[in-house]
Design an enzyme around this catalytic site. Structure first.
Site, PDB file in Angstrom:
ATOM      1  N   ASP A  51      48.222  33.669  21.802  1.00 38.57           N
ATOM      2  CA  ASP A  51      49.203  34.114  22.787  1.00 38.57           C
ATOM      3  C   ASP A  51      49.053  35.627  22.900  1.00 38.57           C
ATOM      4  O   ASP A  51      49.536  36.381  22.038  1.00 38.57           O
ATOM      5  CB  ASP A  51      50.620  33.727  22.363  1.00 38.57           C
ATOM      6  CG  ASP A  51      51.641  33.973  23.477  1.00 38.57           C
ATOM      7  OD1 ASP A  51      51.404  34.880  24.292  1.00 38.57           O
ATOM      8  OD2 ASP A  51      52.654  33.255  23.520  1.00 38.57           O
ATOM      9  N   LYS A  88      38.085  41.683  38.485  1.00 35.45           N
ATOM     10  CA  LYS A  88      38.871  42.365  39.512  1.00 35.45           C
ATOM     11  C   LYS A  88      40.182  41.604  39.728  1.00 35.45           C
ATOM     12  O   LYS A  88      40.253  40.428  39.374  1.00 35.45           O
ATOM     13  CB  LYS A  88      38.071  42.478  40.806  1.00 35.45           C
ATOM     14  CG  LYS A  88      38.066  41.185  41.645  1.00 35.45           C
ATOM     15  CD  LYS A  88      37.565  41.454  43.029  1.00 35.45           C
ATOM     16  CE  LYS A  88      37.796  40.258  43.926  1.00 35.45           C
ATOM     17  NZ  LYS A  88      39.176  40.103  44.405  1.00 35.45           N
ATOM     18  N   HIS A 139      31.679  39.709  41.756  1.00 30.24           N
ATOM     19  CA  HIS A 139      30.709  38.625  41.881  1.00 30.24           C
ATOM     20  C   HIS A 139      29.830  38.765  43.115  1.00 30.24           C
ATOM     21  O   HIS A 139      28.742  38.184  43.175  1.00 30.24           O
ATOM     22  CB  HIS A 139      31.413  37.255  41.860  1.00 30.24           C
ATOM     23  CG  HIS A 139      32.163  36.908  43.098  1.00 30.24           C
ATOM     24  ND1 HIS A 139      33.489  37.254  43.293  1.00 30.24           N
ATOM     25  CD2 HIS A 139      31.781  36.247  44.217  1.00 30.24           C
ATOM     26  CE1 HIS A 139      33.877  36.809  44.469  1.00 30.24           C
ATOM     27  NE2 HIS A 139      32.872  36.204  45.050  1.00 30.24           N
ATOM     28  N   LYS A 147      25.210  37.977  44.048  1.00 29.96           N
ATOM     29  CA  LYS A 147      24.610  37.132  45.074  1.00 29.96           C
ATOM     30  C   LYS A 147      23.150  37.540  45.291  1.00 29.96           C
ATOM     31  O   LYS A 147      22.824  38.724  45.379  1.00 29.96           O
ATOM     32  CB  LYS A 147      25.397  37.231  46.376  1.00 29.96           C
ATOM     33  CG  LYS A 147      26.788  36.607  46.287  1.00 29.96           C
ATOM     34  CD  LYS A 147      27.518  36.704  47.609  1.00 29.96           C
ATOM     35  CE  LYS A 147      28.898  36.066  47.504  1.00 29.96           C
ATOM     36  NZ  LYS A 147      28.834  34.618  47.274  1.00 29.96           N
ATOM     37  N   GLU A 180      36.930  34.474  55.394  1.00 27.87           N
ATOM     38  CA  GLU A 180      37.256  33.279  54.626  1.00 27.87           C
ATOM     39  C   GLU A 180      38.002  32.295  55.520  1.00 27.87           C
ATOM     40  O   GLU A 180      38.907  32.686  56.264  1.00 27.87           O
ATOM     41  CB  GLU A 180      38.119  33.640  53.417  1.00 27.87           C
ATOM     42  CG  GLU A 180      37.437  34.584  52.437  1.00 27.87           C
ATOM     43  CD  GLU A 180      38.346  34.937  51.270  1.00 27.87           C
ATOM     44  OE1 GLU A 180      38.240  34.287  50.231  1.00 27.87           O
ATOM     45  OE2 GLU A 180      39.165  35.858  51.436  1.00 27.87           O
ATOM     46  N   HIS A 190      34.699  44.336  47.098  1.00 34.01           N
ATOM     47  CA  HIS A 190      33.562  43.642  47.696  1.00 34.01           C
ATOM     48  C   HIS A 190      32.928  44.441  48.835  1.00 34.01           C
ATOM     49  O   HIS A 190      31.723  44.703  48.837  1.00 34.01           O
ATOM     50  CB  HIS A 190      33.990  42.276  48.236  1.00 34.01           C
ATOM     51  CG  HIS A 190      34.455  41.323  47.181  1.00 34.01           C
ATOM     52  ND1 HIS A 190      34.008  41.355  45.880  1.00 34.01           N
ATOM     53  CD2 HIS A 190      35.322  40.278  47.238  1.00 34.01           C
ATOM     54  CE1 HIS A 190      34.584  40.394  45.193  1.00 34.01           C
ATOM     55  NE2 HIS A 190      35.383  39.729  45.990  1.00 34.01           N
TER      56      HIS A 190
END
Length: 488
Positions: A96, A150, A180, A184, A218, A242
Site C-alpha cells: 500500500d 506521463k 509511448h 512508435k 482519437e 506527444h
C-alpha cells in the site's frame, strides 16, 4: 536506434510495476513484456513484480491476470507454453504505497545484485512518495532505473517539484520519462527519413516547406478516464508531451551523433526556439473545443457533459488546434499547425510536410493549388506517402495528384514491435535516446503553461463540435486564413 551508450551489464532483472494491478499494466505493460519474453528480449533471469493493495495469493493474482490482461495479446502471438513460462516470471507483492512506512515486503522479495527497474504506473502525485520510500528501504543503488509515466505534473512548478524529488535518489541517467509515441516505429523512422536521405535533407527547411501539420486524432471519448481528464484537458494530456515530441523530431537540427544527449540536445533547442504567445497570439492562434452529442462509428455518442464524472459546467477542452512558429533560420515564417482531439471522425495520427509551390506557375491548371506533400502516417497504419503531380493521359497538359506509397508494414519482413514493448526493452538495455530529459520536459511546460493561463484570463468557453466530426469550424478557419487546409 541503438546507441554507443547502450548498457548490457548481464545482471538478472527485477522489474517492479507500481500500479501493477491497474489498467495501464493490464492493457499495455504486461502484454508488452510478454512479447519481449516471447521473442527473447528479456534477460534469462527475469522477474516482474506487480504491486497492489489486494490480499491476493498467487492463484488469485494469476486469475486476475488471465481475466484482465490475456485478452490484450493478439491470437497470432499467443502461445500456451510461452504464456505459462511468462506467468512463471510474475510475482505479486502486496504494497500500500500511501500507508506503508517503508516497502519491507518488496525488500524481502528483491534479489541482491539484480538490475532493479521501478516502473511508476501510478498517479504523478505518488511519484515523490514512492521514490522516497524506495530509497529509505535501501532498494535504490547505482544500477537502479526508474520509469515515470506521463503526465509528469500539471504545470511547470509541479513538474520541477517531481523532477527534483526523483532526482534526490536517482541520477538523470537512471530516469526514464516515458512517452509511448517515441516508441512508435514510424516516429523513430523520422530520424532516418530526415538525416539518412540526401534527397530530403536539403529541402527540409524554409522556403522549400510552406507549412507543417501534426495531427493526433482519437475516435474514442474520455470514457473511464473522465475523472482525470477533466482536471487535465487536451493541452496537458496530449499537446505538452506527444505533440511537442513529434514537433521536436520534425524540426530539430542534425545531432552530432546518435547518443542520447546529442539527440536530446537538438530537441531542447527546438523547444527553446518556439515563439512564446501573448494574449493576442493566444486569442488568434489557438482553438479550444469540447465534443457534444453526435455519431461516432455509426453509433450515437454522448457529449462530454454527459460522460460520467464530468461536471455539468466543465470548460475543459477535449480538442486543441494551434499555430506555432519556430524562430530559427531553418523554419523562419513556416507555420506549424498542431491538432488533437477526442471523439473525432476517426483515429488518425499523421505528420504532413507541405512543400512550397514552384515560383512560376508553368501549369496554371494545378488542381486546387495544392503543393507536393510528404504525408507520414503514424496510426492506425504506418506509411509514408509522397504526393506529387503527373500528367493526365490524353491531349493537353492537365495535371493530377498521385502518390508514391511506402507501406512500412509490408516493406520489411521483420516483426514490428508495439511502442511499449520497444521502450521497455530500451529501459532494460539502458538506452535513453527515446526518453525525455528533465530540461526537455520543463522547456515544453514553459511554452505550454502560458497558453493554458491565457485561456483562463481570456475566459472563453471551448467551441462545441459534434462527436464524430473533425473538430470545431474555428480550427479550419485557423488554417484557411493562411491559405492552407487540414489534411484528413
Amino acid at each position: 536506434m541503438s546507441t554507443s551508450t547502450e548498457i548490457d551489464n548481464g545482471l538478472p532483472l527485477d522489474m517492479t510495476i507500481f500500479g501493477g494491478m491497474g489498467d495501464l499494466a493490464m492493457r499495455k505493460l504486461l502484454p508488452a513484456l510478454y512479447m519481449a519474453y516471447l521473442h527473447g528480449n528479456l534477460p534469462a533471469s527475469t522477474r516482474i513484480l506487480s504491486t497492489g493493495r489486494q490480499d491476493y495469493d498467487r492463484a488469485a493474482y494469476l486469475a486476475f491476470i488471465e481475466e484482465h490482461s490475456r485478452s490484450f495479446i493478439s491470437g497470432d502471438n499467443f502461445n500456451e507454453k510461452s504464456w505459462a513460462g511468462f506467468l512463471d516470471l510474475l510475482v505479486y507483492v502486496k504494497v500500500d504505497v500511501a500507508t506503508a512506512p517503508v516497502f519491507d515486503t518488496l525488500r524481502d522479495v528483491s534479489r541482491d545484485g539484480a538490475q532493479r527497474v521501478f516502473y511508476l504506473a501510478t498517479a504523478p502525485s505518488l511519484f515523490t512518495m514512492i521514490c522516497d520510500k524506495l530509497a529509505a528501504t535501501g532498494l535504490v543503488d547505482a544500477n537502479a532505473r526508474v520509469v515515470l509515466e506521463k503526465p509528469l505534473g500539471r504545470d511547470l512548478a509541479s513538474a520541477v517539484e517531481i523532477n527534483e524529488a526523483v532526482g534526490k535518489h536517482f541520477a538523470e541517467s537512471q530516469i526514464y520519462r516515458i512517452d509511448h509515441y517515441l516508441g512508435k516505429e514510424t516516429v523513430q523512422n523520422l530520424m532516418v527519413l530526415r538525416f539518412g536521405n540526401s534527397i530530403l535533407e536539403p529541402l527540409w527547411r524554409a522556403p522549400n516547406i510552406a507549412s507543417v501539420q501534426i495531427t493526433v486524432a482519437e475516435e474514442v471519448g474520455v470514457g473511464s478516464r473522465a475523472g482525470f481528464y477533466d482536471s487535465a484537458g487536451a493541452m496537458r494530456d496530449m499537446v505538452q508531451n506527444h505533440l511537442m515530441q513529434l514537433l521536436c523530431i520534425v524540426a530539430m537540427e542534425p545531432p552530432t551523433s546518435l547518443s542520447p544527449d546529442a539527440v536530446r540536445d537538438e530537441k531542447l533547442k527546438v523547444l527553446r526556439s518556439l515563439r512564446r504567445m501573448g494574449l493576442a497570439d493566444i486569442a488568434r492562434d489557438t482553438v479550444r473545443g469540447q465534443y457534444s452529442r453526435g455519431v461516432s462509428g455509426n453509433q450515437e455518442a454522448k457529449g462530454y457533459h454527459e460522460e460520467s464524472n464530468v461536471p455539468a459546467d466543465s470548460h475543459t477542452e477535449t480538442f486543441v488546434a494551434l499555430r506555432a512558429h519556430i524562430d530559427t533560420w531553418r523554419w523562419s515564417k513556416v507555420p506549424f499547425y498542431l491538432r488533437t482531439g477526442k471523439r473525432m471522425a476517426r483515429r488518425s495520427s499523421k505528420i504532413v510536410i507541405e512543400f512550397a509551390n514552384p515560383p512560376f506557375p508553368l501549369f496554371p491548371e494545378t488542381p486546387g493549388g495544392v503543393a507536393n506533400r510528404l504525408v507520414i502516417e503514424l496510426q492506425p497504419e504506418e506509411a509514408i506517402k509522397l504526393q506529387i503531380f503527373a500528367k493526365q493521359p490524353g491531349s493537353g497538359m492537365l495535371m493530377q495528384q498521385v502518390a508514391l506509397n511506402l507501406d512500412l508494414q509490408s516493406a520489411f519482413a521483420q516483426r514490428r514491435a508495439e511502442a511499449y514493448e520497444r521502450l521497455l526493452i530500451d529501459v532494460v538495455r539502458g538506452r535513453l535516446t527515446h526518453f525525455m530529459r528533465r530540461d526537455e520536459l520543463e522547456a515544453a511546460w514553459e511554452w505550454v503553461e502560458p497558453i493554458i493561463n491565457g485561456w483562463e484570463t481570456l475566459g472563453e468557453k471551448p467551441h462545441a463540435y459534434a462527436a464524430g466530426s473533425w473538430g470545431p469550424p474555428e480550427s479550419f478557419a485557423l488554417l484557411a486564413r493562411d491559405g492552407f487546409g487540414w489534411v484528413e
